[in-house]
Motif scaffolding. Sequence first.
Motif, PDB file in Angstrom:
ATOM      1  N   LEU A 127      18.199  26.556  12.088  1.00  0.00           N
ATOM      2  CA  LEU A 127      17.706  25.386  11.371  1.00  0.00           C
ATOM      3  C   LEU A 127      16.322  25.024  11.890  1.00  0.00           C
ATOM      4  CD1 LEU A 127      18.008  22.938   9.473  1.00  0.00           C
ATOM      5  CD2 LEU A 127      19.166  21.747  11.341  1.00  0.00           C
ATOM      6  N   ASN A 128      15.357  25.036  10.990  1.00  0.00           N
ATOM      7  CA  ASN A 128      13.995  24.613  11.305  1.00  0.00           C
ATOM      8  C   ASN A 128      13.689  23.341  10.523  1.00  0.00           C
ATOM      9  OD1 ASN A 128      12.590  26.934  12.940  1.00  0.00           O
ATOM     10  ND2 ASN A 128      13.791  27.955  11.337  1.00  0.00           N
ATOM     11  N   THR A 129      13.289  22.305  11.239  1.00  0.00           N
ATOM     12  CA  THR A 129      13.029  21.010  10.615  1.00  0.00           C
ATOM     13  C   THR A 129      11.635  20.520  11.011  1.00  0.00           C
ATOM     14  OG1 THR A 129      15.373  20.447  10.737  1.00  0.00           O
ATOM     15  CG2 THR A 129      13.848  18.654  10.351  1.00  0.00           C
ATOM     16  N   SER A 130      10.892  20.081  10.017  1.00  0.00           N
ATOM     17  CA  SER A 130       9.565  19.500  10.270  1.00  0.00           C
ATOM     18  C   SER A 130       9.481  18.151   9.561  1.00  0.00           C
ATOM     19  CB  SER A 130       8.451  20.412   9.745  1.00  0.00           C
ATOM     20  OG  SER A 130       8.483  21.672  10.377  1.00  0.00           O
ATOM     21  N   PHE A 131       8.905  17.180  10.264  1.00  0.00           N
ATOM     22  CA  PHE A 131       8.707  15.857   9.655  1.00  0.00           C
ATOM     23  C   PHE A 131       7.248  15.465   9.789  1.00  0.00           C
ATOM     24  CE2 PHE A 131       8.134  11.295  10.115  1.00  0.00           C
ATOM     25  CZ  PHE A 131       8.688  10.846   8.930  1.00  0.00           C
ATOM     26  N   LEU A 132       6.707  14.901   8.709  1.00  0.00           N
ATOM     27  CA  LEU A 132       5.358  14.363   8.719  1.00  0.00           C
ATOM     28  C   LEU A 132       5.313  13.201   7.746  1.00  0.00           C
ATOM     29  CD1 LEU A 132       3.152  16.814   6.606  1.00  0.00           C
ATOM     30  CD2 LEU A 132       5.555  17.231   7.042  1.00  0.00           C
ATOM     31  N   GLY A 133       4.381  12.305   7.969  1.00  0.00           N
ATOM     32  CA  GLY A 133       4.306  11.133   7.113  1.00  0.00           C
ATOM     33  C   GLY A 133       3.015  10.377   7.301  1.00  0.00           C
ATOM     34  N   SER A 134       2.836   9.368   6.441  1.00  0.00           N
ATOM     35  CA  SER A 134       1.644   8.531   6.532  1.00  0.00           C
ATOM     36  C   SER A 134       1.908   7.217   5.826  1.00  0.00           C
ATOM     37  CB  SER A 134       0.422   9.237   5.919  1.00  0.00           C
ATOM     38  OG  SER A 134       0.617   9.433   4.529  1.00  0.00           O
ATOM     39  N   ARG A 135       1.009   6.254   6.057  1.00  0.00           N
ATOM     40  CA  ARG A 135       1.095   4.932   5.435  1.00  0.00           C
ATOM     41  C   ARG A 135      -0.237   4.593   4.777  1.00  0.00           C
ATOM     42  NH1 ARG A 135       2.813   3.587  10.830  1.00  0.00           N
ATOM     43  NH2 ARG A 135       5.091   3.568  11.029  1.00  0.00           N
ATOM     44  N   GLY A 136      -0.164   3.794   3.706  1.00  0.00           N
ATOM     45  CA  GLY A 136      -1.374   3.256   3.089  1.00  0.00           C
ATOM     46  C   GLY A 136      -2.019   4.180   2.083  1.00  0.00           C
ATOM     47  N   PHE A 137      -1.474   4.227   0.854  1.00  0.00           N
ATOM     48  CA  PHE A 137      -2.087   5.019  -0.200  1.00  0.00           C
ATOM     49  C   PHE A 137      -3.316   4.290  -0.748  1.00  0.00           C
ATOM     50  CE2 PHE A 137       2.497   6.405  -0.929  1.00  0.00           C
ATOM     51  CZ  PHE A 137       2.331   7.585  -0.211  1.00  0.00           C
ATOM     52  N   ALA A 188       0.813  -1.216   0.000  1.00  0.00           N
ATOM     53  CA  ALA A 188       0.000   0.000   0.000  1.00  0.00           C
ATOM     54  C   ALA A 188       0.846   1.265   0.000  1.00  0.00           C
ATOM     55  CB  ALA A 188      -0.943   0.005   1.203  1.00  0.00           C
ATOM     56  N   GLY A 189       2.121   1.153   0.303  1.00  0.00           N
ATOM     57  CA  GLY A 189       3.031   2.292   0.218  1.00  0.00           C
ATOM     58  C   GLY A 189       3.029   3.172   1.454  1.00  0.00           C
ATOM     59  N   ARG A 190       3.933   4.144   1.449  1.00  0.00           N
ATOM     60  CA  ARG A 190       4.073   5.066   2.577  1.00  0.00           C
ATOM     61  C   ARG A 190       4.900   6.266   2.130  1.00  0.00           C
ATOM     62  NH1 ARG A 190       6.436   1.684   7.053  1.00  0.00           N
ATOM     63  NH2 ARG A 190       5.401  -0.026   5.984  1.00  0.00           N
ATOM     64  N   ILE A 191       4.889   7.307   2.947  1.00  0.00           N
ATOM     65  CA  ILE A 191       5.669   8.506   2.653  1.00  0.00           C
ATOM     66  C   ILE A 191       6.155   9.133   3.949  1.00  0.00           C
ATOM     67  CG2 ILE A 191       3.572   9.935   2.572  1.00  0.00           C
ATOM     68  CD1 ILE A 191       5.020  11.776   0.612  1.00  0.00           C
ATOM     69  N   GLY A 192       7.376   9.615   3.914  1.00  0.00           N
ATOM     70  CA  GLY A 192       7.927  10.437   4.986  1.00  0.00           C
ATOM     71  C   GLY A 192       8.502  11.689   4.358  1.00  0.00           C
ATOM     72  N   GLN A 193       8.091  12.845   4.836  1.00  0.00           N
ATOM     73  CA  GLN A 193       8.535  14.111   4.252  1.00  0.00           C
ATOM     74  C   GLN A 193       9.221  14.958   5.317  1.00  0.00           C
ATOM     75  OE1 GLN A 193       5.420  16.529   2.546  1.00  0.00           O
ATOM     76  NE2 GLN A 193       6.863  17.747   1.344  1.00  0.00           N
ATOM     77  N   THR A 194      10.452  15.386   5.008  1.00  0.00           N
ATOM     78  CA  THR A 194      11.218  16.230   5.908  1.00  0.00           C
ATOM     79  C   THR A 194      11.445  17.575   5.235  1.00  0.00           C
ATOM     80  OG1 THR A 194      12.368  14.311   6.824  1.00  0.00           O
ATOM     81  CG2 THR A 194      13.336  16.459   7.247  1.00  0.00           C
ATOM     82  N   LEU A 195      11.008  18.644   5.895  1.00  0.00           N
ATOM     83  CA  LEU A 195      11.199  20.005   5.391  1.00  0.00           C
ATOM     84  C   LEU A 195      12.237  20.689   6.262  1.00  0.00           C
ATOM     85  CD1 LEU A 195       7.449  20.991   4.863  1.00  0.00           C
ATOM     86  CD2 LEU A 195       9.059  20.146   3.143  1.00  0.00           C
ATOM     87  N   ARG A 196      13.295  21.174   5.624  1.00  0.00           N
ATOM     88  CA  ARG A 196      14.354  21.874   6.354  1.00  0.00           C
ATOM     89  C   ARG A 196      14.506  23.288   5.799  1.00  0.00           C
ATOM     90  NH1 ARG A 196      16.907  16.973   4.907  1.00  0.00           N
ATOM     91  NH2 ARG A 196      17.146  15.491   6.611  1.00  0.00           N
ATOM     92  N   HIS A 197      14.643  24.228   6.710  1.00  0.00           N
ATOM     93  CA  HIS A 197      14.950  25.609   6.341  1.00  0.00           C
ATOM     94  C   HIS A 197      16.156  26.019   7.168  1.00  0.00           C
ATOM     95  CE1 HIS A 197      11.258  26.169   3.985  1.00  0.00           C
ATOM     96  NE2 HIS A 197      10.681  25.409   4.908  1.00  0.00           N
ATOM     97  N   ASN A 198      17.273  26.197   6.485  1.00  0.00           N
ATOM     98  CA  ASN A 198      18.537  26.460   7.162  1.00  0.00           C
ATOM     99  C   ASN A 198      19.089  27.785   6.671  1.00  0.00           C
ATOM    100  OD1 ASN A 198      20.836  26.189   8.676  1.00  0.00           O
ATOM    101  ND2 ASN A 198      21.786  24.650   7.383  1.00  0.00           N
ATOM    102  N   SER A 199      19.410  28.689   7.594  1.00  0.00           N
ATOM    103  CA  SER A 199      19.983  29.971   7.192  1.00  0.00           C
ATOM    104  C   SER A 199      21.214  30.266   8.041  1.00  0.00           C
ATOM    105  CB  SER A 199      18.964  31.103   7.350  1.00  0.00           C
ATOM    106  OG  SER A 199      18.621  31.292   8.705  1.00  0.00           O
ATOM    107  N   ILE A 200      22.224  30.805   7.385  1.00  0.00           N
ATOM    108  CA  ILE A 200      23.427  31.273   8.072  1.00  0.00           C
ATOM    109  C   ILE A 200      23.595  32.745   7.709  1.00  0.00           C
ATOM    110  CG2 ILE A 200      25.910  31.016   8.369  1.00  0.00           C
ATOM    111  CD1 ILE A 200      25.674  28.147   7.449  1.00  0.00           C
ATOM    112  N   ILE A 201      23.467  33.597   8.706  1.00  0.00           N
ATOM    113  CA  ILE A 201      23.681  35.031   8.523  1.00  0.00           C
ATOM    114  C   ILE A 201      25.063  35.356   9.076  1.00  0.00           C
ATOM    115  CG2 ILE A 201      22.892  37.346   9.122  1.00  0.00           C
ATOM    116  CD1 ILE A 201      20.085  36.192   9.433  1.00  0.00           C
ATOM    117  N   SER A 202      25.866  36.022   8.283  1.00  0.00           N
ATOM    118  CA  SER A 202      27.214  36.338   8.734  1.00  0.00           C
ATOM    119  C   SER A 202      27.515  37.806   8.500  1.00  0.00           C
ATOM    120  CB  SER A 202      28.244  35.465   8.003  1.00  0.00           C
ATOM    121  OG  SER A 202      28.160  35.634   6.608  1.00  0.00           O
TER     122      SER A 202
END
Length: 979
Positions: free
Chosen positions: A520-530, A476-490
């Motif tokens: 660094l901001n990281t978010s993870f979400l996912g699901s199973r069973g398409f 049935a499948g599955r998905i895991g999605q990771t969103l990263r927003h990384n900034s370096i101010i110098s």
Amino acid sequence: MLGAMLLIGASAVSAQTGTIVGHVTDARSTQPLGLTTIEVEGTRLGATVGADGRYRIANVPSGRQSVVARRIGYTVARQPVTVPGGGEATADFKLEAAAVSLDQVVVTGTAGGEARRSISNAVSTIDASAELEKSAATNITSLLNARSPGLAVQTTSGRVGAVPPIQIRGRSSISLSNSPLVYIDGVRVSSQTGLGPAGTGGLGTQGALVAGRLNDINPEDIESIEVISGPAAATIYGTEASSGVIQIITKRGSSGSKTVMTGQSSIGSIQFRNAAGRIGDNYDKDKAGNIVLWNGVQQEADSGRPIFKTGLTRQYNLAASGGQGLAQYYIASGYENDYGIEPNNSSRAGNVHLNISAPIGAKSDVATSLNFVDKSDHLGAETGASALFGAQVGHSLLNPQFHGFFATLPQVPQQLYDNSDATNRFTGSVTVTNRPASWFTQRGILGLDYIGEDSRAIERFAPPDLAASLSTATAAGRIGQTLRHNSIISADYNGTAKVNLTSSLASNLSVGGQFYNTELNTSFLGSRGFPAPGVETVTAGATAVASDQQQTINTTIGAYAQEQIGWHDRLFLTGALRVDNNSAFGEDFKWVTYPKLGASWVVNEEPFWHWSSAIPTLRLRAAYGESGRQPQAFSALRTFLPITGANGASGVTPGTIGNPDLKPERGKEVELGLETGFTDRLTLSVTYFTRRTYDEIVNQPVAPSSGFPGSQFANLGRVDNHGFEIQSTFQAIRRRNFSWEISGNLGTNKDVIKSLGGVPSLITAAGPANVVNYPINAIWSRRVISADRDANGFATNIKCDDGKGGAGVACSTAPFVFLGTQTPASVGSVANTFTIGRLRLYGLVDFKRGYTEPGIVEEERCTGLLGAGLCRANYFPNEYSVLYEAEANTAAFSGNYLDQYYQSGNFVKLREVSATYDIPPRWLRGLSRTSFTLAARELHTWTKFRGLDPEAFTGTTAPSDQGVSPPPFRLIGTVNIAW
């Protein structure tokens, strides 16, 4: 914006001016030398030589001027010229090759840079444009590999889109990163590795964490790369610079010159050559006792279902550079599209790069460096359930339901698994340089490196033909999605005052400071069973998995002062002091101080030197410096985790105990070195370094009475390093129409753990462990030293090393013994370049020596861990030594006597071969230069390692070759044009 800057530059042109034009060539071959920097001394006027070797500098004040020509790998040349008002003067240069050029300006972090002669620590420079044309390197890590002494590129996977980590001078930290800092045009940028998608419990994401950020920038936009080694060079870079610094300098335009257009087009193939032969045959017995050989790669190819294909690489670049008045511009765009050796492995990247610089009034300049990248990698699947691993440890008798492949059909990972990593990245900087007085220059840099990353691990809804081999939930499948927003101010400021104290004594005082903020901001979400095929979003899954969100903010602030005294421009003494603070240390952390001392002496310019004909160049240098390495964010802080309490109320539970007294790791290093030349043919640079890293951060268990679980970081350890670095170039033959140049480098390193602060080193299984008086993550195992053969040739009466040099003991009671280090004791390369008229032939061989790697695939095949013994030794024991046979069974794995599978990783590789032909301009009217290059990469490996390739490994602490693709062979044709 561009037009306004050009008008500003044009308005500053005086009426009493003229123009300087010229042609720059190699003194021996007479070939044009593009990218040579031409400057009119005492002014801000200059130009970058075009691909045809010609330059033009307009608006030069009339009268007597001195023109200077500089290019990496050549001696600096000066030429006086008289510029007529309203007229044109000519200054042609024929530059002599010289690998050691003491007048070369090095970007050290101070305003205006420093001449190499005055720098007391090791700095190596890579001419990116020249090396790219020879090597056909497709990314920065390939360009860096084997071109700087002591720099090791740790290739992890041959998949398209994989980015390997880099080390300079080996490992010096037990628990923190050993990777160098990376700067682009003075701005600190992310160079993370080990990125990629995280899954939701399936097999599809195994080995997916191979993406990285270092290869985001297009190498065609790079002019040069400077590698600064060790903490002796880190005063200006501070905390985190203990592992060295890589400075990437991008291309610029030329003031007062016409627009020069350049274009490049590359196309080539990517191949896993002789895959069936390299993976080899597996053995098993059928019910009748007959030995049956099975080769999964050959089986699928014969059935018309090849699991590996010939991939494709394509790259296109277009650039324009020039200037008007004192303004300069460089604008470029590139596109790359690669297809790997498996259908679910590909990479696509598009980039735009813009550099503009212009004067602001009479005493200031502003320069911008802007780079945008849109990149999408489909990383494929490796290690666990990949088609490669299925072929390595499968057999038709063992897994008939999967055509013999282990775990699943090869079509499952190749058609259903998609591990993608999509990136949008902007790196930009504004540099303002001000010269309020002839002796004082100040410079400020404000930069941003922003990365938006969308990583998705998808296991698709299986069609009926593949669903039959999977469980209902898996199909049935599955998905895991990771969103990263990384900034370096110098933000960086430096002020440099250069004053002649007397006729023979000069002072060069620099003061400055930096501010770095990483979020660094990281978010993870996912699901199973398409519900159906083609539906691959998180909200489409029937069952949601636990989501997660994290934010990490880290701030570093530091300041420094550096004084350099120069005597007769040949003896230089440098002293510097830096102070730093970092938010990872908590509120109680005090400012930490890092000193530096250095000396450089150009001996051949002394009056007593009478050997200039034999040794024209001799510089001695010495440096002492200290630097730090900050701990991970929150290591010093006590944390609590949210939970659901009684009656559904919110609550917290202890998370980590933290350590408010935590300090940075502190490296103290001494460098001794020299640069010399013998006659005008051989140049040599030698460096010896020794480093002690104190306050090593070690993970120690937490007492249960504390109420906190897990462990705590503490400053407990010490690690020592030492080694040599050698770089040399030999002009073997130099004729007008034929030349032969040999270049090479060597870097050695040895690391030893001197203390762990009393934390015990308990070794409970074969593999890596940290033990006092041994290297970091050294390899340990019980070692078989004797055995007898039974009537069938198999081992019996097996004895292991007792660690005392005795006759041996039962392996179940034997101690673990040291087998080797994971860090190569030496890395290096040798390159040969032949120039025959307009034809250039080039070849590069590189090597790594003195380290140990685990043959995990061989161990799994021979010990029968996955269902049966599959290697030849299991069926023809008399062909192998009895010691090897002693470990070709499951008992060896459970008993941890596996020394035969930890093998030498030593290798020599024919890494690059190319042929470049410069087409005569008369053949193609309107083009100033056209060349064609045919290059091949990864041609042959000489090694005793029994796995696929000694560079095909994933993991840093406990590396594994299980199902890891080797670096593929590439054949690439490239056309470069300029007009």
